[in-house]
Design an enzyme around this catalytic site. Sequence first.
Site, short mmCIF file in Angstrom:
data_model
loop_
_atom_site.label_atom_id
_atom_site.label_comp_id
_atom_site.label_asym_id
_atom_site.label_seq_id
_atom_site.Cartn_x
_atom_site.Cartn_y
_atom_site.Cartn_z
N HIS A 109 0.81 -1.21 0.00
CA HIS A 109 0.00 0.00 0.00
C HIS A 109 0.85 1.27 0.00
O HIS A 109 0.34 2.35 -0.29
CB HIS A 109 -0.99 0.00 1.17
CG HIS A 109 -0.40 0.29 2.52
ND1 HIS A 109 -0.04 -0.69 3.40
CD2 HIS A 109 -0.12 1.46 3.14
CE1 HIS A 109 0.42 -0.14 4.51
NE2 HIS A 109 0.40 1.16 4.38
N ASP B 216 0.03 -7.51 1.50
CA ASP B 216 0.51 -6.13 1.62
C ASP B 216 2.03 -6.04 1.63
O ASP B 216 2.62 -5.30 2.41
CB ASP B 216 -0.05 -5.45 2.88
CG ASP B 216 -0.02 -3.93 2.76
OD1 ASP B 216 0.22 -3.43 1.65
OD2 ASP B 216 -0.21 -3.26 3.79
N SER C 295 4.96 2.75 7.94
CA SER C 295 4.46 1.66 7.12
C SER C 295 5.53 1.12 6.18
O SER C 295 6.16 1.86 5.44
CB SER C 295 3.27 2.16 6.29
OG SER C 295 2.53 1.09 5.79
#
Length: 475
Positions: A115, A145, A220
């Site tokens: 993402h 992911d 992230s």
Amino acid sequence: MKLARLLVLSRVALLPALMWSAPGVCEPRPPEKSEALSIANLVEAVKDSVVNVDVQARAPSAEGSGDFFEKFFGMPNGSGGSGGLGDSETRQRIRQGEGSGFIIDANGLILTNNHVVEDAIAIRIRLNDGRQFDARVLGRDPLTDLALLKLQGDVKNLPVARLGDSDAVRVGDTVVAIGNPFGLTSSVSAGILSARARDIQSGPYDNFLQTDAAINPGNSGGPLFNDRGEVIGINTAIVGGGSGIGFAVPSSMAQKLLPQLQKGQIHRGWLGVAVQDLTPELAQALRVPMTQGAIVTDVQPGTPSADAGLRRDDILTAIDGKPIESSRALTREVGFRQPQEALTLTVYRDGKSRQLKAKLGERPDLEGNASAPPPEARAADSGRELGLSLREADPRLTPGVKGGALLVDVAPGSPAERAGLQPGMTIVEAGGKPVRGAQALTQLLKGQKPGAVVLLRVQVGKSRLLRALPIPAGS
């Protein structure tokens, strides 16, 4: 994501307290100064392997829904940069984002979250020592992911983070997160592993590690280290509301997928069977002696499960001797095996345990991820004189267009910039002819005579615009 407020957390010092103890009971001895616990050496050893991932990406048409579980791309919601595009709609749809990643190969392989780089049109990697490199996506997997990037240019002898064994880490073990929350480079936080095998309903293969180490938007894709400096997780999601609960993809999952990510394609095994968890209550109702497993609720005709002889109400308890504790565990075990792989299913049926042979098929694209393959990773440079860098257009960004060339970079002061061309535009026509791809457009431009002007039709969002690109003398 706008930072609405800063929460300043104070650390409460644990002061030695006088306490009574019974004779013969050993009191813990306060550590000497030289014995004081610190993760400074660990951080010093691994921090250079952690990188910033700066992304210019095409934003989704709908704004974030504010779900309880937030992906933390680190991208302002509804107010990101436009990449300099003149069209008002494009200013809303081209965003600047920031995440983290870590180097797993000295020649420039970066592991991060899908993402973070999904729909990216340009990726820039910043190392801890200040160096910067462009990067391209080698492969990505939305269902776990994960994404693998390759640095471009003269890349060698980079600091590398070692992937550890996430299956060996225990709840309560110390973990350390390093990343770039809110653009604060190389931020370090520490905590413990809070839980394992968390299902946060983000995909069919959820098996997250949970931690209380502080992670925030921008972390992230960054690493979660164990106390030996090995990566045991890739930080991926947080619980909204600042509650200090984060989730990481286990390193064991990443290691299984790395060979396929390097090739750019993910293939998964498939049985073609619907299952649900065997609970103690269902076990009692079905009069079976076990309390863990996966109950077959449906067998699709013509699938590997039907060919193997599976039936409704069968209870799958093991694959190749490995116990299956739940329907999720079955999905993960099958999904991380390869199509055409043969396996042995242990099934409980009619009061008896039996073994069935099965050969896996290939999992269909149930989520629609493969219907729009990722853009061609290799960009085509149309020449220094024009200042264009192109790659194959992503059909998701130009519905109804076959082919096209996505503009990923424009050199400052170049003829392309003076013509009003900007990163994120998709060139769909050149000289009155449809553009079939980046290489086709490159050849067309190289074939033009010096002094000519090529009329380009570009698509920006839902709008189409004309641009006149002059071919300079000597090009």
